[in-house]
Write an enzyme that holds these catalytic residues in place. Sequence first.
Site, short mmCIF file in Angstrom:
data_model
loop_
_atom_site.label_atom_id
_atom_site.label_comp_id
_atom_site.label_asym_id
_atom_site.label_seq_id
_atom_site.Cartn_x
_atom_site.Cartn_y
_atom_site.Cartn_z
N ASP A 64 -8.92 8.78 -3.31
CA ASP A 64 -8.28 8.40 -2.05
C ASP A 64 -9.00 7.23 -1.37
OD1 ASP A 64 -7.29 10.81 -2.88
OD2 ASP A 64 -7.09 11.63 -0.86
N ASP A 95 -7.13 19.08 -1.40
CA ASP A 95 -6.37 18.81 -2.62
C ASP A 95 -7.24 18.26 -3.74
OD1 ASP A 95 -6.56 16.58 -0.88
OD2 ASP A 95 -4.95 15.53 -1.92
N HIS A 96 -8.54 18.09 -3.48
CA HIS A 96 -9.44 17.59 -4.51
C HIS A 96 -10.52 18.59 -4.91
CE1 HIS A 96 -8.02 13.34 -4.58
NE2 HIS A 96 -7.52 13.74 -3.41
N HIS A 143 -11.54 16.79 0.90
CA HIS A 143 -10.18 17.19 1.27
C HIS A 143 -9.70 18.21 0.24
CE1 HIS A 143 -9.23 13.51 4.00
NE2 HIS A 143 -9.67 14.54 4.70
#
Length: 305
Positions: A212, A66-67, A64
């Site tokens: 997450d 944002d990582h 994802h």
Amino acid sequence: MSIRVKILGSNSATPAHRRHHTSQLVNVEGKYYMIDCGEATQLQLKRYKLRAQRINNIFISHLHGDHYLGLMGLLSSMHLMGRNKPLNLYGPRGLSEIITLQLKYSDTAFNYDVAFHEVDTQKFQLIHEDELISVHSIPLDHRIPCCGFLFEEKPKNRRLIRETIPEDLSVRNIIRLKKGEDIFDEEGKLLFKNEDMTLPPRQSFKYAYCSDTKYNESIIPIIEDSDMLYHESTFLEEHRDRAHNTFHSTAKEAATIAEKAKVGKLLLGHFSARYKELEPIQEEARLVFPESHLAIEGEEYILDS
């Protein structure tokens, strides 16, 4: 020896409220290990005066944006700054394709080698080892393949009692003492007894990073007794349905995992942009696990003896 965790980014999905996408720098005796590399990570490194070229191992939990969206920029800057030593990149299937595709269409060849290590996110397994630490993957329950990382310091040497060490004792014998050995002469006669000249080694620490994930008790045996646990706490309990639908955790759930795993300290992070103020997240977690702390950007969390 100590483990020092520097928070570079603590927000989820969208950067907001002066918080950035997820990234951390783990410092073990001056050796840098990066965990996740969200957008603006290299700017955060500069902001906190951390040298990117000292990073030799980068661990990406999942794909994802944002990582990992800060990764290509960081790798490119390393290239432009003249890096020539190899870099190890650990992540799920697809990460190498993402990087090599960008290099292909930008007609770029780095000055240094990037070694891709594909991680099976469904397994607890050793993925990296050096003279200081070992790193294992932690299977997590997220919408796409995702894992956390368990950093464990290697057993440390015994500590010399300086006043008991003869000035003419050889370096070789000093190393033997540190390893816990007694010293004998060539005929096998005991010269120095280890317990008279050394103290027990300092504590070795364990840091668990759980990116997450939904509430997932299957990780408890893996992270049990960790000295410090980072566990995502994207939402408050009042938004529990939202957390579960998006495969995330609430602060209460993160604290419950910490309590059941008997960890020393809990770091809360991966905050939703809906929360401008973070104190309610910490307060909710502390009702379950008092040693809960917010992962604040720029702060360093230290495990030391």
